[in-house]
Structures are given as C-alpha cells and as structure tokens.
Design a protein around this motif. Sequence first.
Motif, PDB file in Angstrom:
ATOM      1  N   THR A  12      11.809   0.389  -1.341  1.00  0.00           N
ATOM      2  CA  THR A  12      10.387   0.177  -1.613  1.00  0.00           C
ATOM      3  C   THR A  12      10.085   0.335  -3.093  1.00  0.00           C
ATOM      4  O   THR A  12       9.418  -0.518  -3.704  1.00  0.00           O
ATOM      5  CB  THR A  12       9.542   1.166  -0.791  1.00  0.00           C
ATOM      6  OG1 THR A  12       9.856   0.994   0.596  1.00  0.00           O
ATOM      7  CG2 THR A  12       8.064   0.938  -1.004  1.00  0.00           C
ATOM      8  N   TRP A  59       8.919  -2.517  -5.916  1.00  0.00           N
ATOM      9  CA  TRP A  59       7.660  -2.296  -6.624  1.00  0.00           C
ATOM     10  C   TRP A  59       7.888  -2.261  -8.134  1.00  0.00           C
ATOM     11  O   TRP A  59       7.155  -2.891  -8.894  1.00  0.00           O
ATOM     12  CB  TRP A  59       7.035  -0.982  -6.160  1.00  0.00           C
ATOM     13  CG  TRP A  59       5.786  -0.634  -6.893  1.00  0.00           C
ATOM     14  CD1 TRP A  59       4.540  -1.154  -6.680  1.00  0.00           C
ATOM     15  CD2 TRP A  59       5.648   0.287  -7.973  1.00  0.00           C
ATOM     16  NE1 TRP A  59       3.646  -0.600  -7.559  1.00  0.00           N
ATOM     17  CE2 TRP A  59       4.304   0.291  -8.360  1.00  0.00           C
ATOM     18  CE3 TRP A  59       6.543   1.124  -8.631  1.00  0.00           C
ATOM     19  CZ2 TRP A  59       3.829   1.095  -9.387  1.00  0.00           C
ATOM     20  CZ3 TRP A  59       6.072   1.925  -9.657  1.00  0.00           C
ATOM     21  CH2 TRP A  59       4.728   1.900 -10.020  1.00  0.00           C
ATOM     22  N   VAL A  94       1.957  -4.969  -5.851  1.00  0.00           N
ATOM     23  CA  VAL A  94       1.224  -4.142  -4.898  1.00  0.00           C
ATOM     24  C   VAL A  94       0.919  -2.798  -5.560  1.00  0.00           C
ATOM     25  O   VAL A  94       1.795  -2.200  -6.185  1.00  0.00           O
ATOM     26  CB  VAL A  94       2.074  -3.927  -3.624  1.00  0.00           C
ATOM     27  CG1 VAL A  94       1.395  -2.994  -2.661  1.00  0.00           C
ATOM     28  CG2 VAL A  94       2.373  -5.252  -2.964  1.00  0.00           C
ATOM     29  N   PRO A  95      -0.325  -2.307  -5.454  1.00  0.00           N
ATOM     30  CA  PRO A  95      -0.634  -0.996  -6.033  1.00  0.00           C
ATOM     31  C   PRO A  95       0.227   0.100  -5.395  1.00  0.00           C
ATOM     32  O   PRO A  95       0.627  -0.005  -4.229  1.00  0.00           O
ATOM     33  CB  PRO A  95      -2.107  -0.783  -5.713  1.00  0.00           C
ATOM     34  CG  PRO A  95      -2.639  -2.115  -5.343  1.00  0.00           C
ATOM     35  CD  PRO A  95      -1.493  -2.936  -4.867  1.00  0.00           C
ATOM     36  N   ASN A 150      -0.470   2.990  -4.293  1.00  0.00           N
ATOM     37  CA  ASN A 150      -1.016   3.670  -3.114  1.00  0.00           C
ATOM     38  C   ASN A 150      -0.911   2.833  -1.837  1.00  0.00           C
ATOM     39  O   ASN A 150      -1.171   3.337  -0.757  1.00  0.00           O
ATOM     40  CB  ASN A 150      -2.471   4.083  -3.351  1.00  0.00           C
ATOM     41  CG  ASN A 150      -3.373   2.905  -3.630  1.00  0.00           C
ATOM     42  OD1 ASN A 150      -2.912   1.765  -3.718  1.00  0.00           O
ATOM     43  ND2 ASN A 150      -4.656   3.159  -3.787  1.00  0.00           N
ATOM     44  N   ARG A 151      -0.517   1.578  -1.932  1.00  0.00           N
ATOM     45  CA  ARG A 151      -0.381   0.721  -0.741  1.00  0.00           C
ATOM     46  C   ARG A 151       1.076   0.541  -0.337  1.00  0.00           C
ATOM     47  O   ARG A 151       1.388  -0.285   0.520  1.00  0.00           O
ATOM     48  CB  ARG A 151      -1.027  -0.634  -0.997  1.00  0.00           C
ATOM     49  CG  ARG A 151      -2.546  -0.482  -1.130  1.00  0.00           C
ATOM     50  CD  ARG A 151      -3.287  -1.765  -1.276  1.00  0.00           C
ATOM     51  NE  ARG A 151      -2.945  -2.742  -0.261  1.00  0.00           N
ATOM     52  CZ  ARG A 151      -3.072  -4.050  -0.441  1.00  0.00           C
ATOM     53  NH1 ARG A 151      -3.538  -4.509  -1.579  1.00  0.00           N
ATOM     54  NH2 ARG A 151      -2.752  -4.886   0.504  1.00  0.00           N
ATOM     55  N   LEU A 152       1.973   1.307  -0.937  1.00  0.00           N
ATOM     56  CA  LEU A 152       3.386   1.185  -0.604  1.00  0.00           C
ATOM     57  C   LEU A 152       3.766   1.986   0.641  1.00  0.00           C
ATOM     58  O   LEU A 152       4.867   1.842   1.148  1.00  0.00           O
ATOM     59  CB  LEU A 152       4.247   1.648  -1.782  1.00  0.00           C
ATOM     60  CG  LEU A 152       4.201   0.760  -3.019  1.00  0.00           C
ATOM     61  CD1 LEU A 152       5.072   1.349  -4.108  1.00  0.00           C
ATOM     62  CD2 LEU A 152       4.635  -0.646  -2.698  1.00  0.00           C
ATOM     63  N   GLY A 175       2.809   1.719   3.729  1.00  0.00           N
ATOM     64  CA  GLY A 175       3.113   0.858   4.876  1.00  0.00           C
ATOM     65  C   GLY A 175       4.492   0.235   4.779  1.00  0.00           C
ATOM     66  O   GLY A 175       5.219   0.156   5.774  1.00  0.00           O
ATOM     67  N   ARG A 176       4.850  -0.193   3.588  1.00  0.00           N
ATOM     68  CA  ARG A 176       6.192  -0.754   3.403  1.00  0.00           C
ATOM     69  C   ARG A 176       7.264   0.306   3.620  1.00  0.00           C
ATOM     70  O   ARG A 176       8.315   0.033   4.185  1.00  0.00           O
ATOM     71  CB  ARG A 176       6.326  -1.355   2.008  1.00  0.00           C
ATOM     72  CG  ARG A 176       5.524  -2.610   1.828  1.00  0.00           C
ATOM     73  CD  ARG A 176       5.775  -3.208   0.483  1.00  0.00           C
ATOM     74  NE  ARG A 176       5.011  -4.448   0.341  1.00  0.00           N
ATOM     75  CZ  ARG A 176       5.137  -5.264  -0.664  1.00  0.00           C
ATOM     76  NH1 ARG A 176       5.968  -4.997  -1.640  1.00  0.00           N
ATOM     77  NH2 ARG A 176       4.421  -6.359  -0.720  1.00  0.00           N
TER      78      ARG A 176
END
Length: 180
Positions: free
Chosen positions: A44, A48, A73-74, A76-78, A80-81
């Motif tokens: 991840t 990123w 992707v910001p 803070n949205r990692l 989910g990945r």
Amino acid sequence: MPISLALPIFLRLAAALVFVVAVIVAGVMNRSIMMVPLLAGAATLTQWLLARIAPGPMASLQSSLGGAPQGPVPLNRLGGRFIAGVFGYGLLFILTVFISALFKETELERILTRTDLSILAIATGLAILLSLLNAHFGSKQVAGMMGDLEATFADMQRQQEREEAFTVEGEMIDPEDQRS
C-alpha cells in the motif's frame, strides 16, 4: 500487440504481482503470520509513494492535453486498501500454508527474523524498481504518441492550406427569382 505498447502494462502487472509472490514464498517457507500485514502495508505504501514520486502515464497524458492530473490517493484514504490487502494476502498465505502442509510438516515461525525482513525488502525494492520503469516507459510512450498526434495535425493543417478554399456543389438560385 507490439512490445513497446505491452511493456508498460507488463511492468505495472509485475509490480503488483511481486507482493503476491512474496506472500506465497512466505507461506511456503513457513514464515510468521505477521508477514501478511507487513507485506500489505508495504504494498500500500509503495504504491502511494510511487504515485507521488513518479506519476503514471495517464497523469502525463492528462497534463499533455492541458487538464489537471488527478493527484494520488490521500494518505488518510489508504486504510481501505490496506484492509483489502491484509484480507487478500491473508487468504493467499493460509491457502499456501495449507497446500505446503500436504507435502511437509508445517510449523509457522512465531517471531519475525532476518529472513522475513529480507523477503519484505526484496519485494518492496523490486516493486519500486518495476514501478519506476513503468513510469519511465509509459511517460516516454505518451510523449511519443503526443508528438505523433501533433505531427499529424500539423500535416493536416499544411495540406488544408495548400488546397483551394472549398467548392460547394449544387444549384445557385437568385433570391429575386425566388420571389416571383
């Protein structure tokens, strides 16, 4: 498909498969279960980070066409990945351990060792290298395609300038004749 078109696709696919192979290797070698979240986190964060360092070919194409490229992707949205990676890699790890248990005695390591860190470092380094090569070849390909497109438009404009304005075929009717 020519190799020049397929190379960025293969490099992108190979960069993603490096971590899958690392999970399989960890399962076959009976490494610690902690390798699953470590590899998911490394995958991840690698994707990123590389999106920030070396944008993909689509970002190059969007900037060439004058649009604002989408950012990575910001951070803070990692989450989910990462969770999807832990779940998918966990299933693959368990499946690999179960299959290897059919052929040999299986006992997972309880702690992380240098072998685990080596698998993690090799997978991450290889994924970074493949992703950088993908970005390089993809950007080079997009630049070549944009150059070809610009040359084609320039040829069309030169050809249009050389030709006469244009000819309209048909019957000409005088407006005075129409009134009568």
